[in-house]
Design an enzyme around this catalytic site. Sequence first.
Site, PDB file in Angstrom:
ATOM      1  CB  SER A  11      -0.974  -0.054   1.187  1.00 53.54           C
ATOM      2  OG  SER A  11      -1.955   0.927   1.067  1.00 53.54           O
ATOM      3  CG  MET A  12       0.223   5.097   2.028  1.00 55.82           C
ATOM      4  SD  MET A  12       0.244   6.439   3.211  1.00 55.82           S
ATOM      5  CE  MET A  12      -1.423   7.082   2.967  1.00 55.82           C
ATOM      6  CG  HIS A  66      -5.622  -1.954   0.064  1.00 52.81           C
ATOM      7  ND1 HIS A  66      -4.833  -1.475  -0.949  1.00 52.81           N
ATOM      8  CD2 HIS A  66      -5.131  -1.403   1.205  1.00 52.81           C
ATOM      9  CE1 HIS A  66      -3.914  -0.659  -0.450  1.00 52.81           C
ATOM     10  NE2 HIS A  66      -4.075  -0.608   0.852  1.00 52.81           N
ATOM     11  CG  ASP A 103      -6.851  -2.066  -3.557  1.00 54.26           C
ATOM     12  OD1 ASP A 103      -7.467  -1.281  -2.817  1.00 54.26           O
ATOM     13  OD2 ASP A 103      -5.617  -2.232  -3.518  1.00 54.26           O
ATOM     14  CD1 TRP A 154      -3.928   4.788  -1.937  1.00 52.95           C
ATOM     15  CD2 TRP A 154      -2.244   6.145  -1.303  1.00 52.95           C
ATOM     16  NE1 TRP A 154      -4.455   6.042  -1.711  1.00 52.95           N
ATOM     17  CE2 TRP A 154      -3.453   6.895  -1.330  1.00 52.95           C
ATOM     18  CE3 TRP A 154      -1.064   6.786  -0.932  1.00 52.95           C
ATOM     19  CZ2 TRP A 154      -3.499   8.250  -0.983  1.00 52.95           C
ATOM     20  CZ3 TRP A 154      -1.099   8.134  -0.608  1.00 52.95           C
ATOM     21  CH2 TRP A 154      -2.318   8.844  -0.635  1.00 52.95           C
TER      22      TRP A 154
HETATM   23  C1  856 Z   1      -2.658  -0.785   5.428  1.00 56.13           C
HETATM   24  C2  856 Z   1      -3.273   3.891   1.906  1.00 56.13           C
HETATM   25  C3  856 Z   1      -6.601   8.259   1.023  1.00 56.13           C
HETATM   26  O1  856 Z   1      -5.808   7.160   1.259  1.00 56.13           O
HETATM   27  C4  856 Z   1      -6.289   6.134   1.985  1.00 56.13           C
HETATM   28  O2  856 Z   1      -7.395   6.152   2.430  1.00 56.13           O
HETATM   29  C5  856 Z   1      -5.355   4.997   2.258  1.00 56.13           C
HETATM   30  C6  856 Z   1      -5.733   4.040   3.159  1.00 56.13           C
HETATM   31  C7  856 Z   1      -4.858   3.004   3.462  1.00 56.13           C
HETATM   32  C8  856 Z   1      -3.644   2.926   2.826  1.00 56.13           C
HETATM   33  C9  856 Z   1      -2.688   1.825   3.189  1.00 56.13           C
HETATM   34  O3  856 Z   1      -1.499   1.972   3.158  1.00 56.13           O
HETATM   35  O4  856 Z   1      -3.316   0.717   3.669  1.00 56.13           O
HETATM   36  C10 856 Z   1      -2.520  -0.360   4.047  1.00 56.13           C
HETATM   37  O5  856 Z   1      -3.147   0.117   6.309  1.00 56.13           O
HETATM   38  C11 856 Z   1      -4.133   4.923   1.621  1.00 56.13           C
END
Ligand code: 856
Length: 309
Positions: free
Chosen positions: A178-179, A256, A224, A203
């Site tokens: 994700s991030m 996701h 996702d 992300w």
């Molecule tokens: C575990 C990345 C606006 O962005 C989001 O809402 C968002 C939510 C979660 C994640 C992420 O890294 O999730 C992985 O928590 C962006």
Amino acid sequence: MRLHPHTDSPTHPSGSLRHRTGRLAGTAAALAVLAGLGPLAGPGAHAADNPYERGPAPTTSSIEAPRGPYAVSQTSVSSLSVTGFGGGTIYYPTSTSDGTFGAVAISPGYTAYESSIAWLGPRLASQGFVVFTIDTLTTADQPDSRGRQLLAALDHLTERSSVRGRVDASRLGVMGHSMGGGGSLEAAKSRPGLQAAIPLTPWNLDKTWPELTTPTLIFGADGDSIAPVSSHAEPFYSSLSSSLDRGYLELNSATHFTPNSSNTTIAKYSISWLKRFIDNDTRYEQFLCPLPRPSLTIEEYRGNCPHGS
Ligand code: 856
């Protein structure tokens, strides 16, 4: 989502890693001869062909298995003992008989901890890698920060950690969820010498990565809704140079959070990518080329085969 046939550019320029690998291996073999080391010098019977090859010849079963051929040890790294990231756990092959290993640092996602990607530690290390699953400085850190933290973790691993003597500092990669997957793209952009990047349901607000020179395999998930593939994994993949060794694997019936649990498809293709590009191990090309077909676990696969078939 499947818009086109799974193919990518069929051409493969002479600057590809396949050709570079050939020259590197040839140079290493010539040096081994000059050094009087003979054809069987180093770990494994094929060391003269590829000095970075580790472990037995792979099979579909061996890369799908819950554990690979190497017994794994682990050591905890306190956040209090490091700078630039939040500490973590290093998983490494117990044996010192096979020389050094390539290494990969792995970042979790937003609000998440090392534990969320911990399954990858023993899974990858047992195939012959040193794996550093990390915590970030804060769980709210953004992808650019996560990228810097992945690099700080690799620097700690190769320069200061208790296992630094087991790591080949010239053969490193990054992964993240994700991030953290967005962070792995940031890390590869900052440090072009990285040999492999594998973002898992990544992300990032930055959608374009044409600068990357690191072979990159992006995993997306068809279901996702946090980092939809249409606005994250797919444009990230499409923005990578078509002359780069790149892949896009969209997981079928996945979310996701699929990368947060043991997953055979993620493991199988991550092992193949890391082996092919961190170890230069062409024995794993059979799993990447021809491109994997859609299946119960693969919604689609795009990429350029090292051999263009
Ligand atoms: C575990 C990345 C606006 O962005 C989001 O809402 C968002 C939510 C979660 C994640 C992420 O890294 O999730 C992985 O928590 C962006």
